[in-house]
Design an enzyme around this catalytic site. Sequence first.
Site, mmCIF file in Angstrom:
data_model
loop_
_atom_site.group_PDB
_atom_site.id
_atom_site.type_symbol
_atom_site.label_atom_id
_atom_site.label_comp_id
_atom_site.label_asym_id
_atom_site.label_seq_id
_atom_site.Cartn_x
_atom_site.Cartn_y
_atom_site.Cartn_z
ATOM 1 N N HIS A 273 0.826 -1.200 0.000
ATOM 2 C CA HIS A 273 0.000 0.000 0.000
ATOM 3 C C HIS A 273 0.866 1.258 0.000
ATOM 4 C CE1 HIS A 273 -2.890 2.774 2.314
ATOM 5 N NE2 HIS A 273 -3.463 2.568 1.148
ATOM 6 N N ARG A 274 0.879 1.987 -1.099
ATOM 7 C CA ARG A 274 1.742 3.173 -1.282
ATOM 8 C C ARG A 274 3.221 2.762 -1.173
ATOM 9 N NH1 ARG A 274 -1.539 7.156 3.027
ATOM 10 N NH2 ARG A 274 -3.595 6.298 2.580
ATOM 11 N N GLU B 235 0.442 -0.932 -4.746
ATOM 12 C CA GLU B 235 -0.692 -0.013 -4.879
ATOM 13 C C GLU B 235 -0.133 1.391 -4.760
ATOM 14 O OE1 GLU B 235 -4.038 2.603 -3.310
ATOM 15 O OE2 GLU B 235 -2.040 2.268 -2.492
ATOM 16 N N ASP C 298 -1.159 5.877 -5.591
ATOM 17 C CA ASP C 298 -2.223 6.862 -5.809
ATOM 18 C C ASP C 298 -1.781 7.861 -6.877
ATOM 19 O OD1 ASP C 298 -3.746 5.960 -3.371
ATOM 20 O OD2 ASP C 298 -1.888 6.641 -2.416
ATOM 21 N N HIS D 295 -0.734 10.669 -2.365
ATOM 22 C CA HIS D 295 -2.066 10.308 -1.865
ATOM 23 C C HIS D 295 -3.008 11.492 -1.714
ATOM 24 C CE1 HIS D 295 -5.125 9.486 1.218
ATOM 25 N NE2 HIS D 295 -5.173 8.294 0.660
ATOM 26 N N GLU E 212 -4.350 3.632 -8.328
ATOM 27 C CA GLU E 212 -5.612 4.200 -7.848
ATOM 28 C C GLU E 212 -5.744 5.635 -8.334
ATOM 29 O OE1 GLU E 212 -6.212 4.591 -3.543
ATOM 30 O OE2 GLU E 212 -7.966 5.815 -3.993
ATOM 31 N N LYS F 128 -7.063 9.112 -8.067
ATOM 32 C CA LYS F 128 -7.612 9.907 -6.965
ATOM 33 C C LYS F 128 -8.564 10.970 -7.517
ATOM 34 C CE LYS F 128 -6.071 8.351 -3.053
ATOM 35 N NZ LYS F 128 -7.100 7.661 -2.271
ATOM 36 N N ASP G 227 0.318 -1.992 4.406
ATOM 37 C CA ASP G 227 1.486 -1.115 4.619
ATOM 38 C C ASP G 227 2.721 -1.941 4.984
ATOM 39 O OD1 ASP G 227 -0.203 1.101 4.373
ATOM 40 O OD2 ASP G 227 -0.525 1.270 6.532
HETATM 41 O O1 G3P Z 1 -6.492 1.425 -2.934
HETATM 42 C C1 G3P Z 1 -6.740 1.098 -1.604
HETATM 43 C C2 G3P Z 1 -6.546 2.270 -0.690
HETATM 44 O O2 G3P Z 1 -5.336 2.888 -1.001
HETATM 45 C C3 G3P Z 1 -7.664 3.252 -0.770
HETATM 46 O O3 G3P Z 1 -7.584 4.254 0.191
HETATM 47 O O4 G3P Z 1 -7.037 6.469 1.020
HETATM 48 O O5 G3P Z 1 -5.381 4.644 1.256
HETATM 49 O O6 G3P Z 1 -5.843 5.642 -0.969
HETATM 50 P P1 G3P Z 1 -6.400 5.291 0.366
HETATM 51 MG MG MG Z 2 -4.698 4.379 -2.345
#
Ligand code: G3P
Ligand code: MG
Length: 244
Positions: free
Chosen positions: A9-10, A36, A38, A51, A111, A113, A231
């Site tokens: 995640h990120r 993943e 953003d 993000h 993702e 945004k 994470d």
């Molecule tokens: O893509 C899953 C997750 O990243 C969505 O929420 O706010 O962490 O980008 P956020």
């Molecule tokens: Mg995200």
Amino acid sequence: MAKTLIYAHRGASKLAPENTMTAFELAAAAGADGIETDVQLTKDHIPVLIHDENLRRTTNGTGFVQDNTYAELRLLDAGSWFNPKFSDSSIVSLDEFLDWFKDQPMFLNAELKTNVIEYKNIESIVYNSLKRAGVIDRTVISSFNADSITRMKNINPSIQTAFLTSTKMRNLAGYAKSLEADALHVKHRLLDKRLAKKCSKNKLDLRIYTVNRPSMMKKCFKLGIEGLITDVPHQALEYRALSQ
Ligand code: G3P
Ligand code: MG
């Protein structure tokens, strides 16, 4: 049962500042199955990996991503907020990231945004970058904004898309299907056996975010969820080795 894929995640965002090359490289080094990240657009329409719409939290800048050119954003420190030892980290463009990613044996979840700011043409701009890098067939595009999913599918019906949500809805799987999405990405508290069954019946891949607790990781593995977004990919990989 197929293994649950682990997406960072990120990037490996507990070990390095989120959405920086260091975080992505650490995810790859840990052996994560995917990344993943953003995507937002700069003033000069360059897709960048960050993000928040606002620069305040993760850089030493102020104001909005969309009000700065890529050249201006490149000058910012995107690492010191996390730890001063990352002070040389910069905001990365999607193209710069893809130049590295294309040689990594990993999946990508980009993702868009677009739930706060509907960046004009972000779908086609991102699509063209992915195509140039030759990674379309291992990328899934997700968004909280259903219109972004529809626009992506209109560009290329065969690109994988995912409707992203943290909101409980009566027929989530049916809704994702109505968008012609290929997957559903949902917040961990929405996960139960029923949703997993519904998705598999509707041939929708189910991925869960943000899965940082071992108990939730184990739940994903037990239900045979397609992917989890975490994470701490290094920890998820350890738990998966014990569970699946
Ligand atoms: O893509 C899953 C997750 O990243 C969505 O929420 O706010 O962490 O980008 P956020
Ligand atoms: Mg995200």
